[in-house]
Design a protein around this motif. Structure first.
Motif, PDB file in Angstrom:
ATOM      1  N   THR A 424       1.811  -6.849  -4.524  1.00 11.06           N
ATOM      2  CA  THR A 424       0.928  -6.240  -3.537  1.00 11.06           C
ATOM      3  C   THR A 424       1.735  -5.402  -2.565  1.00 11.06           C
ATOM      4  O   THR A 424       2.967  -5.433  -2.550  1.00 11.06           O
ATOM      5  CB  THR A 424       0.138  -7.319  -2.772  1.00 11.06           C
ATOM      6  OG1 THR A 424      -0.877  -6.702  -1.982  1.00 11.06           O
ATOM      7  CG2 THR A 424       1.050  -8.132  -1.867  1.00 11.06           C
ATOM      8  N   PHE A 428      -2.388  -1.773  -1.049  1.00 12.53           N
ATOM      9  CA  PHE A 428      -3.314  -2.620  -1.808  1.00 12.53           C
ATOM     10  C   PHE A 428      -4.170  -3.460  -0.867  1.00 12.53           C
ATOM     11  O   PHE A 428      -5.367  -3.674  -1.115  1.00 12.53           O
ATOM     12  CB  PHE A 428      -2.536  -3.540  -2.753  1.00 12.53           C
ATOM     13  CG  PHE A 428      -2.033  -2.847  -3.987  1.00 12.53           C
ATOM     14  CD1 PHE A 428      -2.183  -1.481  -4.162  1.00 12.53           C
ATOM     15  CD2 PHE A 428      -1.396  -3.576  -4.980  1.00 12.53           C
ATOM     16  CE1 PHE A 428      -1.715  -0.845  -5.292  1.00 12.53           C
ATOM     17  CE2 PHE A 428      -0.926  -2.941  -6.126  1.00 12.53           C
ATOM     18  CZ  PHE A 428      -1.087  -1.575  -6.279  1.00 12.53           C
ATOM     19  N   LEU A 429      -3.571  -3.963   0.211  1.00 15.18           N
ATOM     20  CA  LEU A 429      -4.334  -4.759   1.172  1.00 15.18           C
ATOM     21  C   LEU A 429      -5.415  -3.912   1.842  1.00 15.18           C
ATOM     22  O   LEU A 429      -6.540  -4.380   2.069  1.00 15.18           O
ATOM     23  CB  LEU A 429      -3.397  -5.355   2.224  1.00 15.18           C
ATOM     24  CG  LEU A 429      -2.422  -6.430   1.722  1.00 15.18           C
ATOM     25  CD1 LEU A 429      -1.406  -6.766   2.798  1.00 15.18           C
ATOM     26  CD2 LEU A 429      -3.171  -7.682   1.282  1.00 15.18           C
ATOM     27  N   ARG A 431      -6.813  -1.250   0.495  1.00  7.17           N
ATOM     28  CA  ARG A 431      -7.821  -1.010  -0.547  1.00  7.17           C
ATOM     29  C   ARG A 431      -8.778  -2.182  -0.657  1.00  7.17           C
ATOM     30  O   ARG A 431     -10.009  -2.009  -0.669  1.00  7.17           O
ATOM     31  CB  ARG A 431      -7.112  -0.790  -1.887  1.00  7.17           C
ATOM     32  CG  ARG A 431      -8.047  -0.619  -3.069  1.00  7.17           C
ATOM     33  CD  ARG A 431      -7.343  -0.951  -4.377  1.00  7.17           C
ATOM     34  NE  ARG A 431      -6.980  -2.363  -4.436  1.00  7.17           N
ATOM     35  CZ  ARG A 431      -6.250  -2.899  -5.414  1.00  7.17           C
ATOM     36  NH1 ARG A 431      -5.797  -2.131  -6.395  1.00  7.17           N
ATOM     37  NH2 ARG A 431      -5.965  -4.194  -5.408  1.00  7.17           N
ATOM     38  N   ASP A 432      -8.213  -3.368  -0.728  1.00  8.41           N
ATOM     39  CA  ASP A 432      -9.055  -4.552  -0.897  1.00  8.41           C
ATOM     40  C   ASP A 432      -9.926  -4.809   0.317  1.00  8.41           C
ATOM     41  O   ASP A 432     -11.032  -5.341   0.201  1.00  8.41           O
ATOM     42  CB  ASP A 432      -8.179  -5.777  -1.188  1.00  8.41           C
ATOM     43  CG  ASP A 432      -7.447  -5.673  -2.519  1.00  8.41           C
ATOM     44  OD1 ASP A 432      -7.871  -4.847  -3.354  1.00  8.41           O
ATOM     45  OD2 ASP A 432      -6.451  -6.385  -2.713  1.00  8.41           O
ATOM     46  N   ARG A 433      -9.424  -4.421   1.471  1.00  7.98           N
ATOM     47  CA  ARG A 433     -10.200  -4.651   2.691  1.00  7.98           C
ATOM     48  C   ARG A 433     -11.437  -3.761   2.740  1.00  7.98           C
ATOM     49  O   ARG A 433     -12.519  -4.197   3.150  1.00  7.98           O
ATOM     50  CB  ARG A 433      -9.328  -4.376   3.918  1.00  7.98           C
ATOM     51  CG  ARG A 433     -10.082  -4.498   5.224  1.00  7.98           C
ATOM     52  CD  ARG A 433      -9.161  -4.303   6.409  1.00  7.98           C
ATOM     53  NE  ARG A 433      -9.911  -4.551   7.632  1.00  7.98           N
ATOM     54  CZ  ARG A 433      -9.426  -5.177   8.697  1.00  7.98           C
ATOM     55  NH1 ARG A 433      -8.215  -5.639   8.674  1.00  7.98           N
ATOM     56  NH2 ARG A 433     -10.179  -5.354   9.766  1.00  7.98           N
ATOM     57  N   LYS A 435     -12.743  -1.570   0.098  1.00  9.69           N
ATOM     58  CA  LYS A 435     -13.460  -1.092  -1.085  1.00  9.69           C
ATOM     59  C   LYS A 435     -14.845  -1.704  -1.244  1.00  9.69           C
ATOM     60  O   LYS A 435     -15.764  -1.042  -1.732  1.00  9.69           O
ATOM     61  CB  LYS A 435     -12.629  -1.351  -2.339  1.00  9.69           C
ATOM     62  CG  LYS A 435     -12.480  -2.814  -2.726  1.00  9.69           C
ATOM     63  CD  LYS A 435     -11.741  -2.963  -4.045  1.00  9.69           C
ATOM     64  CE  LYS A 435     -11.648  -4.429  -4.443  1.00  9.69           C
ATOM     65  NZ  LYS A 435     -10.971  -4.584  -5.759  1.00  9.69           N
ATOM     66  N   ASP A 436     -15.033  -2.961  -0.834  1.00  5.02           N
ATOM     67  CA  ASP A 436     -16.325  -3.617  -1.021  1.00  5.02           C
ATOM     68  C   ASP A 436     -17.065  -3.851   0.291  1.00  5.02           C
ATOM     69  O   ASP A 436     -18.029  -4.615   0.339  1.00  5.02           O
ATOM     70  CB  ASP A 436     -16.124  -4.950  -1.745  1.00  5.02           C
ATOM     71  CG  ASP A 436     -15.586  -4.757  -3.155  1.00  5.02           C
ATOM     72  OD1 ASP A 436     -15.992  -3.779  -3.799  1.00  5.02           O
ATOM     73  OD2 ASP A 436     -14.766  -5.580  -3.601  1.00  5.02           O
TER      74      ASP A 436
END
Length: 448
Positions: A424, A428-429, A431-433, A435-436
């Motif tokens: 990671t 990436f963190l 993105r994950d935070r 994206k959804d």
């Protein structure tokens, strides 16, 4: 608050890793690039931070098995001429510890004291397969961590000392594992610009720099022979501070290598002559026109750090720059190490892309792998310790989804010193935070 949560998230990810350094792990079934050879359907066994065995064999019965069938296993790559861990944003002075302008601290500038183990740049480079780096102070004309360097420095004397000095400071070796101590070895090489940039430091002419360099080494040797006289003020005034004189003694004695940034073929010839005359051990950096004098570099047994995609004649120093430079140097017998882009910080991960580009322009594939693994290790005194999959070497191992020189391949597993690293990064963190539309993803006033 958001920045703190991202840092905390990365820290928690590191704590959650299941693999400990002492765990017996076997990576099986992959195509193994040892750094010096290729083993099909091989096994790499690691334990206690070291490679235990490499070859075609059954894994130990008690080992954790990582199935690498259809994948490629390589040593971790070694970034050279890098600013990793010492510069976050080059344009923000407080976050850049690669550049020093104090006239009494030049050769003695030790970049290792500015290293930041929590730098956001390290996980990004790690995802590009980089597990070690040679961190180099920035200087006019160099690539050590800077995106743009001013070649217009002037020579002068301030408080009795050279200002600016010919020397930028001392490089250090780091590893990129998660943790709070990334320093492997400080003071592994001295750094100095030559060619156009060096001439600017010395007063405007190349000949002036060579004379000043020889005079500086003469002063260092004089000081080394007469330390007692220096202590009682019984020695003539010298152009460097005591700290700088002490730092240069290993260079003058031929013990510490000097990384020389030089580009033009004519300048390369003169630097080789200077090293021969002064008994100095050098490593050439840049060397865009090196292919023109490749035989001379090989005959001098001097290693080269280069960016193989540097092919545009941006000035008169690089008129003959070409993409085949790496291939020509390697064919002549020169030991080469391939660099990343723009100071090898934010774009350090592109080191493998550059190696792939060199292959597309004539460098043998095996030589390209060597240029980012065993060669950097050999150049900087780490031969057999890193950059190679062999028993006893540090367990810096990467499992790739495909050819590591292919940009679409990804690093699926990464070990540094036998510890598996979280796959990671801050990107990436983020993105994950977002994206959804998770918690805190959008401010309350906004609608999706």
């Amino acid at each position: 608050m958001r920045l703190k949560s991202l840092i905390l998230g990365a820290a928690l990810a590191a704590l959650a890793l299941p693999a400990a350094a002492q765990e017996l792990t076997a990576i099986t079934g992959g195509k193994i690039l040892t750094g010096t050879s290729v083993i099909e359907n091989g096994t790499v066994v690691i334990q206690n931070g070291r490679v235990v065995a490499v070859g075609v064999m059954a894994p130990p019965a008690t080992a954790r098995i990582i199935d690498a069938t259809g994948k490629v296993v390589s040593p971790g790559f070694v970034a050279v001429d890098s600013g990793l861990g010492a510069s976050e944003i080059s344009s923000v002075g407080g976050s850049d510890d690669l550049r020093n302008s104090a006239n009494s601290i030049s050769a003695s500038f030790d970049v290792s004291y500015g290293l930041d183990p929590w730098s956001f740049t390290l996980p990004v480079a790690r995802l590009g397969g980089i597990t070690r780096a040679v961190v180099v102070p920035a200087h006019p004309g160099g690539g050590g961590g800077g995106h743009a360097h001013d070649d217009s420095d002037f020579a002068g004397v301030s408080d009795g000392f050279q200002s600016p000095s010919l020397f930028a400071g001392q490089a250090a070796i780091i590893h990129l594992a998660q943790g709070n101590d990334i320093l492997v070895k400080p003071r592994v090489a001295m750094v100095a610009p030559f060619g156009e940039a060096g001439a600017g430091v010395a007063g405007g002419a190349r000949g002036a720099e060579f004379v000043q360099f020889k005079e500086t080494l003469a002063e260092v040797r004089l000081y080394a022979r007469n330390k007692a006289a220096y202590d009682r003020a019984g020695l003539r005034d010298l152009s460097l501070s005591r700290a700088d004189l002490e730092a240069l003694i290993p260079v003058a004695n031929g013990e510490m290598p000097l990384i020389v940034t030089v580009r033009r073929a004519a300048d390369i010839q003169q630097v080789l002559r200077l090293a021969r005359e002064e008994g100095v051990k050098i490593i050439l950096d840049g060397v865009e026109e090196g292919w023109l004098v490749a035989d001379q570099i090989a005959a001098a047994n001097v290693a080269v750090l280069l960016n193989p995609i540097s092919n545009l004649p941006g000035n008169l120093e690089t008129r003959a720059a070409r993409m085949e430079n790496a291939a020509a140097l390697q064919a002549a017998g020169v030991t080469i190490a391939i660099k990343g882009n723009e100071g090898s910080i934010h774009r350090a991960r592109e080191t493998r892309y550059n190696a792939g580009n060199a292959v597309s322009h004539g460098l043998p594939y095996a030589a390209a792998i060597e240029a980012i693994t065993v060669n950097p290790a050999k150049i900087f005194g780490m031969a057999g310790q890193v950059g190679e999959l062999r028993p006893g070497a540090a367990a810096d191992v990467v499992v790739w989804s495909g050819d590591p020189l292919e940009p679409l391949s990804i690093a699926e597993h990464i070990w540094i010193n036998g510890q598996e690293q979280a796959p990671t990064s801050r990107q990436f963190l983020l993105r994950d935070r977002y994206k959804d539309g998770g918690e805190g993803a959008m401010p309350p006033a906004y609608t999706r």
